[in-house]
Design a protein around this motif. Structure first.
Motif: not given
Length: 487
Positions: A69-72, A114-116, A157-164, A318-322
């Motif tokens: 959740x934090x990285x997304x 879905x990260x936004x 609801x259905x797709x990572x990294x969606x929060x649900x 994490x690599x995505x965040x960096x």
């Protein structure tokens, strides 16, 4: 305890949680915690057992989903700050044309974007959607509004990294890579089929521009918009007005807006417009590919140590965040980069609490005898638990108005059934997500944002949001039932 008393305890607790949230406006985190404690005490776990089980459920859920959740959230905040979504919509319109763009944008919103946050996405992209709408005919506004509603809510609801989806996976102990892969299998046909069905209906007369459209909210007020955490009724402020008003003047507006954010004494150059769009999204796309690759190797039972490390969702994101931060450092400067990261961490706070308490509720329910009881009633067929969890999630959503909260609660209730039947938990999770999409209505903050920013009357929003996403809910259930034949 007698069978009926277990059902009564759980039923009363869930009704109480709904009333606390809807009638008395109690924060969902507190309401869920009270519900979990009530079920634990009422089902005979005792005071100590209830506390220990809640703490264990909270900790296990956060261990599974906390970092993801934090990285997304951080990736989404950085992409938002760089104006990446606005540019993407322009590019999709140019590539696919007016008729294909609802599907292209819809699938983008439902998968890798879905990260936004949903509400931020609406504010950013709505002005562009309004410019596209007239090119789709009389029902253009309805088609674009339906696309927004279906794709954004389905993705949550259905797709990572969606929060649900992340919360559901954590509640049921589903590997996140597996949730992402099977979520993608469900999301793509669900979004495409649902948009197609609604487009035919809207063009056939279901949409009446004279009654279903109204004057659009002034974009200059975008900064005052409230957005909720993953559709919950409790709202928190949207990111500062500079972010919210990006979409009103085309691609250049993002540069102008962020330039105003910089102080006169310390101007910050914005070079994000100079970067190709693929560069802005490359770190996120690489992270998602790593997760998918790791999940595929895991399904095939092929052990590649390097991919087991890099394909771990926590490491990949994490690599995505960096990577996104490095791009952002060059594109928007250190000050704006730090501001985006601070906003991201603030946004993540309530999500962490809601996720952990949802895990505590699921642990309390699993610790009792409800799983054995439901197995006895619904164990004759794998289809029955899937249908049941869809119905429970749908009822909870109608009452509460939160896609994430209803899906997570329904998944937690039915988790013991999946384990006892040998039914793959991912099917229960996907069914819960599908049911939570049913009948999004006036209790949802997203409903009102789509109504205001897409130029719809309330009557129009009921057609595009309530009916449109309900169609997606039913289509997703059908896809999950088909998938259950093969899992």
């Amino acid at each position: 305890m007698a069978d009926w008393s277990i059902l009564v305890v759980v039923g009363v607790a869930i009704v109480a949680v709904v009333l606390l949230i809807v009638r008395f406006h109690v924060n969902p985190v507190i309401a869920l915690a009270l519900g979990a404690a009530g079920i634990g005490l009422g089902s005979g776990l005792g005071a100590v057992g209830t506390v220990e089980t809640m703490a264990s459920g909270f900790g296990e859920t956060m261990a599974e989903a906390g970092l993801l959740i934090a990285w997304g959230v951080l990736i989404g905040s950085l992409l938002n700050r760089m104006g990446a979504v606005e540019r993407l919509v322009h590019a999709l319109l140019k590539a696919f044309g007016p008729k294909g763009v609802p599907y292209a944008i819809g699938l983008s919103f439902a998968t890798y974007l879905q990260t936004i946050f949903v509400d931020v996405m609406i504010v950013i992209a709505a002005p562009l959607a309004r410019r596209i709408a007239p090119r789709l005919g009389k029902a253009g506004t309805g088609i674009m509004a339906t696309m927004f509603a279906i794709s954004l809510e389905t993705g949550i609801a259905l797709m990572v990294p969606g929060i649900g989806a992340v919360m559901i996976a954590a509640s049921l102990g589903i590997p996140l890579g597996q949730m992402m892969l099977f979520g993608l299998v469900v999301v793509i046909p669900t979004v495409a089929i649902s948009i197609f069905i609604m487009t035919i209906a809207l063009r056939a007369g279901f949409w009446n521009p004279e009654r279903d459209e109204q004057e659009v909210i002034d974009d200059s007020n975008a900064g005052d918009t409230q957005r909720s955490v993953s559709g919950a009724t409790t709202a928190v402020p949207v990111q500062d007005g500079a972010d919210a008003s990006q979409g009103s003047a085309g691609e250049g507006s993002a540069v102008q807006t962020r330039a105003r954010v910089a102080t006169k004494a310390e101007p910050v150059p914005d070079r994000s417009g100079q970067l190709p769009l693929i560069v802005l999204f490359a770190p996120l796309l690489v992270a998602l590919l790593l997760i998918a690759s790791g999940a595929i190797l895991d399904v095939l039972e092929i052990e590649v140590p390097a991919m087991q490390f890099l394909g771990s969702p926590n490491i990949a994101l994490l690599l995505g965040v960096i990577g996104t931060a490095l791009v952002g450092r060059w594109a928007i400067g250190a000050k704006d980069l730090e501001r985006a990261l601070v906003h991201g961490f603030k946004d993540a706070g309530q999500i962490f609490a809601l996720t952990g308490v949802g895990g505590a509720l699921a642990a309390i329910i699993s610790a009792g005898e409800l799983g054995d009881l439901l197995t006895g009633y619904f164990g004759a067929s794998a289809f029955a638990p899937i249908l049941l969890v869809w119905v429970i999630a749908a009822i909870l959503h109608v009452a509460v108005g939160s896609v994430t909260l209803s899906a997570m609660t329904a998944a937690g209730i039915l988790a013991p059934v999946a384990a006892t039947l040998g039914l793959d938990p991912v099917l229960i999770g996907l069914a819960a997500g599908a049911g939570a999409l049913f009948c999004i209505h006036v209790t949802s903050n997203t409903f009102w944002l789509l109504q205001m920013f897409l130029g719809q009357s309330v009557r129009g929003a009921l057609k595009t949001v309530t009916v449109g996403v309900s169609v997606a809910s039913i289509v997703a259930l059908g896809v999950v039932l088909v998938l259950s034949v093969f899992l």
